[in-house]
Enzyme design. Structure first.
Site, PDB file in Angstrom:
ATOM      1  N   LYS A 271      -9.965 -10.452   2.932  1.00 21.01           N
ATOM      2  CA  LYS A 271     -10.753 -10.594   4.161  1.00 21.01           C
ATOM      3  C   LYS A 271     -12.173 -10.078   3.943  1.00 21.01           C
ATOM      4  CE  LYS A 271     -10.883  -7.357   7.064  1.00 21.01           C
ATOM      5  NZ  LYS A 271     -10.274  -6.303   7.891  1.00 21.01           N
TER       6      LYS A 271
ATOM      7  N   GLU B  60     -12.295 -10.817  13.662  1.00 23.46           N
ATOM      8  CA  GLU B  60     -12.900 -10.886  12.328  1.00 23.46           C
ATOM      9  C   GLU B  60     -12.929 -12.324  11.808  1.00 23.46           C
ATOM     10  OE1 GLU B  60     -11.880  -6.411  10.651  1.00 23.46           O
ATOM     11  OE2 GLU B  60     -10.496  -8.028  10.191  1.00 23.46           O
TER      12      GLU B  60
ATOM     13  N   CYS C  31      -6.798  -6.776   3.943  1.00 23.49           N
ATOM     14  CA  CYS C  31      -8.107  -6.121   3.867  1.00 23.49           C
ATOM     15  C   CYS C  31      -9.032  -6.665   2.772  1.00 23.49           C
ATOM     16  CB  CYS C  31      -7.949  -4.625   3.600  1.00 23.49           C
ATOM     17  SG  CYS C  31      -6.399  -3.903   4.100  1.00 23.49           S
TER      18      CYS C  31
ATOM     19  N   GLU D  14     -29.249   8.047  11.835  1.00 23.97           N
ATOM     20  CA  GLU D  14     -29.924   9.246  12.356  1.00 23.97           C
ATOM     21  C   GLU D  14     -29.835   9.322  13.884  1.00 23.97           C
ATOM     22  OE1 GLU D  14     -34.287   9.527  11.986  1.00 23.97           O
ATOM     23  OE2 GLU D  14     -34.283   7.398  11.460  1.00 23.97           O
TER      24      GLU D  14
ATOM     25  N   CYS E 235      -2.402  -5.831   2.062  1.00 19.11           N
ATOM     26  CA  CYS E 235      -3.803  -5.424   1.933  1.00 19.11           C
ATOM     27  C   CYS E 235      -4.490  -6.173   0.802  1.00 19.11           C
ATOM     28  CB  CYS E 235      -3.861  -3.911   1.704  1.00 19.11           C
ATOM     29  SG  CYS E 235      -5.498  -3.325   1.313  1.00 19.11           S
TER      30      CYS E 235
ATOM     31  N   GLY F 126      -6.785 -11.937  20.462  1.00 16.63           N
ATOM     32  CA  GLY F 126      -7.984 -11.146  20.771  1.00 16.63           C
ATOM     33  C   GLY F 126      -8.007  -9.812  20.069  1.00 16.63           C
TER      34      GLY F 126
ATOM     35  N   TYR G  69      -8.140  -7.391  16.314  1.00 21.02           N
ATOM     36  CA  TYR G  69      -9.213  -7.297  15.323  1.00 21.02           C
ATOM     37  C   TYR G  69      -9.150  -8.437  14.311  1.00 21.02           C
ATOM     38  CZ  TYR G  69      -6.414  -5.217  11.492  1.00 21.02           C
ATOM     39  OH  TYR G  69      -5.515  -4.999  10.479  1.00 21.02           O
ATOM     40  N   ILE G  70      -7.934  -8.922  13.997  1.00 22.19           N
ATOM     41  CA  ILE G  70      -7.845 -10.011  13.013  1.00 22.19           C
ATOM     42  C   ILE G  70      -8.456 -11.288  13.602  1.00 22.19           C
ATOM     43  CG2 ILE G  70      -6.226 -11.482  11.727  1.00 22.19           C
ATOM     44  CD1 ILE G  70      -4.485  -8.968  11.317  1.00 22.19           C
TER      45      ILE G  70
ATOM     46  N   ARG H  12      -5.540 -14.402  26.018  1.00 23.19           N
ATOM     47  CA  ARG H  12      -4.996 -14.290  27.383  1.00 23.19           C
ATOM     48  C   ARG H  12      -5.631 -13.138  28.175  1.00 23.19           C
ATOM     49  NH1 ARG H  12       0.928 -11.740  25.852  1.00 23.19           N
ATOM     50  NH2 ARG H  12       0.024  -9.995  24.781  1.00 23.19           N
TER      51      ARG H  12
ATOM     52  N   HIS I 284     -34.140  10.029   7.542  1.00 23.97           N
ATOM     53  CA  HIS I 284     -35.085   9.120   8.172  1.00 23.97           C
ATOM     54  C   HIS I 284     -35.732   8.208   7.146  1.00 23.97           C
ATOM     55  CE1 HIS I 284     -37.881   7.746  11.207  1.00 23.97           C
ATOM     56  NE2 HIS I 284     -38.857   7.945  10.350  1.00 23.97           N
TER      57      HIS I 284
ATOM     58  N   SER J 210       0.826  -1.213   0.000  1.00 27.33           N
ATOM     59  CA  SER J 210       0.000   0.000   0.000  1.00 27.33           C
ATOM     60  C   SER J 210       0.859   1.263   0.000  1.00 27.33           C
ATOM     61  CB  SER J 210      -0.891   0.021   1.242  1.00 27.33           C
ATOM     62  OG  SER J 210      -1.614  -1.170   1.352  1.00 27.33           O
TER      63      SER J 210
ATOM     64  N   ARG K 246      -8.375  -5.038  22.744  1.00 30.81           N
ATOM     65  CA  ARG K 246      -7.693  -4.113  23.653  1.00 30.81           C
ATOM     66  C   ARG K 246      -7.459  -2.777  22.926  1.00 30.81           C
ATOM     67  NH1 ARG K 246      -2.142  -3.645  25.124  1.00 30.81           N
ATOM     68  NH2 ARG K 246      -1.618  -5.266  23.637  1.00 30.81           N
TER      69      ARG K 246
HETATM   70  C1  LIG Z   1      -5.690 -10.252   7.822  1.00 33.06           C
HETATM   71  C2  LIG Z   1      -5.463  -8.757   7.724  1.00 33.06           C
HETATM   72  C3  LIG Z   1      -6.542  -7.920   7.583  1.00 33.06           C
HETATM   73  C4  LIG Z   1      -6.344  -6.553   7.485  1.00 33.06           C
HETATM   74  N1  LIG Z   1      -7.440  -5.751   7.361  1.00 33.06           N
HETATM   75  C5  LIG Z   1      -7.287  -4.427   7.240  1.00 33.06           C
HETATM   76  C6  LIG Z   1      -8.417  -3.585   7.073  1.00 33.06           C
HETATM   77  O1  LIG Z   1      -9.557  -4.051   7.023  1.00 33.06           O
HETATM   78  N2  LIG Z   1      -8.211  -2.257   6.940  1.00 33.06           N
HETATM   79  C7  LIG Z   1      -6.948  -1.712   6.980  1.00 33.06           C
HETATM   80  O2  LIG Z   1      -6.808  -0.496   6.842  1.00 33.06           O
HETATM   81  N3  LIG Z   1      -5.857  -2.490   7.164  1.00 33.06           N
HETATM   82  C8  LIG Z   1      -5.995  -3.826   7.293  1.00 33.06           C
HETATM   83  N4  LIG Z   1      -4.888  -4.622   7.435  1.00 33.06           N
HETATM   84  C9  LIG Z   1      -3.559  -3.988   7.548  1.00 33.06           C
HETATM   85  C10 LIG Z   1      -2.994  -3.590   6.176  1.00 33.06           C
HETATM   86  O3  LIG Z   1      -3.006  -4.697   5.316  1.00 33.06           O
HETATM   87  C11 LIG Z   1      -1.574  -3.052   6.334  1.00 33.06           C
HETATM   88  O4  LIG Z   1      -1.591  -2.003   7.287  1.00 33.06           O
HETATM   89  C12 LIG Z   1      -1.018  -2.500   5.028  1.00 33.06           C
HETATM   90  O5  LIG Z   1      -1.017  -3.476   4.024  1.00 33.06           O
HETATM   91  C13 LIG Z   1       0.406  -1.980   5.248  1.00 33.06           C
HETATM   92  O6  LIG Z   1       0.956  -1.530   4.041  1.00 33.06           O
HETATM   93  P1  LIG Z   1       2.535  -1.440   3.860  1.00 33.06           P
HETATM   94  O7  LIG Z   1       2.770  -0.716   2.579  1.00 33.06           O
HETATM   95  O8  LIG Z   1       3.169  -0.913   5.072  1.00 33.06           O
HETATM   96  O9  LIG Z   1       3.050  -2.945   3.746  1.00 33.06           O
HETATM   97  P2  LIG Z   1       2.547  -4.194   2.929  1.00 33.06           P
HETATM   98  O10 LIG Z   1       1.234  -3.956   2.297  1.00 33.06           O
HETATM   99  O11 LIG Z   1       2.686  -5.351   3.823  1.00 33.06           O
HETATM  100  O12 LIG Z   1       3.590  -4.316   1.740  1.00 33.06           O
HETATM  101  C14 LIG Z   1       4.930  -4.635   1.945  1.00 33.06           C
HETATM  102  C15 LIG Z   1       5.463  -5.323   0.691  1.00 33.06           C
HETATM  103  O13 LIG Z   1       6.883  -5.356   0.749  1.00 33.06           O
HETATM  104  C16 LIG Z   1       7.332  -6.561   0.169  1.00 33.06           C
HETATM  105  N5  LIG Z   1       8.696  -6.785   0.665  1.00 33.06           N
HETATM  106  C17 LIG Z   1       9.090  -7.007   1.934  1.00 33.06           C
HETATM  107  N6  LIG Z   1      10.429  -7.066   2.003  1.00 33.06           N
HETATM  108  C18 LIG Z   1      10.892  -6.878   0.744  1.00 33.06           C
HETATM  109  C19 LIG Z   1      12.200  -6.803   0.177  1.00 33.06           C
HETATM  110  N7  LIG Z   1      13.286  -6.933   0.928  1.00 33.06           N
HETATM  111  N8  LIG Z   1      12.310  -6.597  -1.149  1.00 33.06           N
HETATM  112  C20 LIG Z   1      11.203  -6.471  -1.929  1.00 33.06           C
HETATM  113  N9  LIG Z   1       9.955  -6.514  -1.439  1.00 33.06           N
HETATM  114  C21 LIG Z   1       9.794  -6.702  -0.114  1.00 33.06           C
HETATM  115  C22 LIG Z   1       6.305  -7.577   0.650  1.00 33.06           C
HETATM  116  O14 LIG Z   1       6.299  -8.718  -0.195  1.00 33.06           O
HETATM  117  C23 LIG Z   1       5.015  -6.765   0.564  1.00 33.06           C
HETATM  118  O15 LIG Z   1       4.373  -6.944  -0.689  1.00 33.06           O
HETATM  119  C24 LIG Z   1      -5.038  -6.006   7.515  1.00 33.06           C
HETATM  120  C25 LIG Z   1      -3.930  -6.856   7.651  1.00 33.06           C
HETATM  121  C26 LIG Z   1      -4.143  -8.219   7.758  1.00 33.06           C
HETATM  122  C27 LIG Z   1      -2.955  -9.127   7.896  1.00 33.06           C
END
Ligand SMILES: Cc1cc2nc3c(=O)[nH]c(=O)nc-3n(C[C@H](O)[C@H](O)[C@H](O)COP(=O)(O)OP(=O)(O)OC[C@H]3O[C@@H](n4cnc5c(N)ncnc54)[C@H](O)[C@@H]3O)c2cc1C
Length: 462
Positions: A52, A185, A49, A444, A44, A179, A181-182, A202, A439, A16, A208
């Site tokens: 899920k 959900e 996200c 509301e 994501c 416990g 959000y993951i 735990r 309404h 992201s 939390r």
């Molecule tokens: C099950 C689950 C449900 C979630 N639900 C939500 C939600 O509903 N809403 C929400 O806002 N957030 C949610 N999140 C959190 C969200 O997915 C993360 O906060 C978000 O993806 C973080 O983005 P990022 O860019 O930091 O890292 P990431 O999206 O994790 O991207 C990091 C990328 O870096 C790559 N990478 C790592 N090391 C290297 C390297 N050395 N060289 C090249 N590539 C590399 C990885 O392969 C990965 O593709 C959820 C997370 C999970 C696990």
């Protein structure tokens, strides 16, 4: 930017935060490259996200079918096929992988499908091709991964959320450890799809850090639905018995399940990244240490998203990336704003929340007025579903400003997004009250909560 380097910006991680930064920097004319070792879109899109939410949509249908009866419908012969859901989800994710790649390629960014590690403060080594590439600025956006840090015996038998998206079949029964959000959900996803679910945590209450009223409402609803909760004890061991896994807790409670899922937190992706080669420092919790502009301890290396451990949400990673590009390529130093970030927990019913919980507001020294309502949504009066909705406003008693809004009920996530705009603008309770309602809706109630439930002072926290 200097032509001494191969690129103006090298982004490590195509999730992201990384993709947004690479796209915006390339659009501003920066010579940009981005390395991704797995699939574009990151957590994501591939294992967070988006997949899920598809599972959340899927798990809602049985209750919809039940509710339909009160509206005159008869739904017969409804059947669920897990492999179809997983295949359809995967097809959609593949489409999104392409979309994320093209977002960087279109403005001229270079895509590198490789693992990138730091060789020094301006050099990145590409592990598969063996090449070195230099860049004036480097952005680390490597995200995180599910923790397996447990002392429980037999933990290697457990899956995490990563594997839950690719199970060959729907488990008839599953135990979820955690416990947060993951955990909450996935407990609802599997329960909704027909699995027997046990959640082992735990703490004494799930979620939390969320407002206590939300935590209470969710926990009560989980119990009512038939999700077994084993609380205030640790998961200590599991072992395979035939095609099942037998588990135990420190308190001596036992469970049998086809799958055991660890949802005990996430860790930053920093192993083997070569941070020490460049002198990038970590926080005590092991995330990359950054200043308010997302700059690391090395002044040309920045980090955004989960790897910095600030607020681990997709829109936050994207926001931090946008601020980074403005700061470094727009000549406009911009610090990301982590206040009043709305968020949802996609349980059933769901949680939507923005701003301070009652406890957090008191901790920050506010005297607060609490407004709360709990009601039976109109839809359920015909469906007969015994599920109440809860809404709560935490208001600064001195200024009348709404500090927090917490909702438990259908569409709570959608509502929290809109309320967040009002809170960001500094809306007061009087302005909520002066807003004419739509309404008949559930939302509301947010502008019609008239009676104050309590006034609490910081001292009342204990
Ligand atoms: C099950 C689950 C449900 C979630 N639900 C939500 C939600 O509903 N809403 C929400 O806002 N957030 C949610 N999140 C959190 C969200 O997915 C993360 O906060 C978000 O993806 C973080 O983005 P990022 O860019 O930091 O890292 P990431 O999206 O994790 O991207 C990091 C990328 O870096 C790559 N990478 C790592 N090391 C290297 C390297 N050395 N060289 C090249 N590539 C590399 C990885 O392969 C990965 O593709 C959820 C997370 C999970 C696990």
């Amino acid at each position: 930017m200097s032509k001494r380097f191969d690129f103006d910006l090298f982004v490590i991680g195509g999730g992201s935060g990384g993709v947004r930064a690479a796209r915006l920097a390339a659009e501003r004319g920066a010579r940009t490259a981005i390395a991704e070792e797995a699939s574009f879109g990151g957590t994501c899109v591939n294992r967070g996200c988006i997949p899920k939410k598809f599972l959340v949509y899927a798990c809602a249908f049985p209750e919809e079918f039940e509710d339909a009866v009160g509206y005159g419908w008869t739904v017969e012969g409804a059947k669920f096929d897990w492999p179809t859901l997983i295949a359809n989800k995967d097809r959609q994710i593949e489409r999104l992988n392409g979309y994320y790649r093209r977002a960087v390629e279109r403005p001229g960014g270079v895509i590198i499908e490789d693992r990138a590690v730091l060789k020094d403060r301006h050099t990145v080594h590409l592990m598969r091709s063996g090449r070195d590439v230099t860049a004036e600025a480097i952005l680390i956006a490597t995200g995180g991964y599910p923790s397996r840090m447990t002392d429980a015996e037999g933990a290697e038998l457990c899956i995490t959320s990563d594997e839950a998206f690719h199970l060959k079949s729907l488990p008839k029964c599953i135990a979820i450890i955690g416990g947060g959000y993951i955990a909450a959900e996935f407990a609802h996803i599997f329960h909704g799809l027909g699995s027997d679910v046990t959640l082992i945590y735990r703490g004494s209450k799930v979620l939390r850090g969320f407002d206590e009223d939300l935590r209470d409402a969710l926990q009560e609803s989980m119990r009512k639905k038939g999700i077994r909760l084993i609380l205030e004890t640790m998961f200590t061991s599991c072992r395979r018995v035939g095609d099942r896994i037998h588990g135990e807790t420190r308190a001596g409670e036992t469970f049998d399940a086809e799958q055991v899922m660890l949802a005990i937190g996430r860790l930053p992706n920093i192993q083997g990244l070569g941070l020490e080669n460049a002198g990038v420092k970590l926080t005590p919790r092991g995330h990359i240490e950054v200043d308010r502009y997302s700059r690391s301890s090395v002044d040309n290396i920045y980090a955004v998203g989960d790897v910095t451990g600030r607020l681990e949400l997709t829109p936050v990673a994207i926001h931090e990336a946008m601020c980074f590009v403005k700061t470094v390529f727009g000549g406009e130093p911009t610090a990301p704003d982590h206040e009043l970030v709305a968020t949802a927990v996609f349980t059933r019913p769901e949680i939507g929340t923005v701003g301070l919980s009652e406890a957090k507001a008191l901790e920050r020294g506010y005297t607060v007025d609490i407004y709360k309502t709990s009601f039976w949504p109109l839809k359920h009066t015909l469906s007969g579903r015994q599920e109440r909705m809860m809404m709560k406003l935490v208001v600064d008693a001195k200024t009348d400003r709404v500090l927090g809004c917490h909702i438990f009920g259908p569409e709570a996530g959608e509502m929290a997004q809109l309320v967040a705009i009002a809170l960001k603008m500094g809306a007061t309770k009087a302005q909520f009250d002066a807003t004419v309602s739509v309404h008949p809706t559930m939302a509301e109630e947010l502008v019609t909560i008239r009676s104050k439930m309590a006034t609490r002072t910081p001292g009342s926290l204990a």
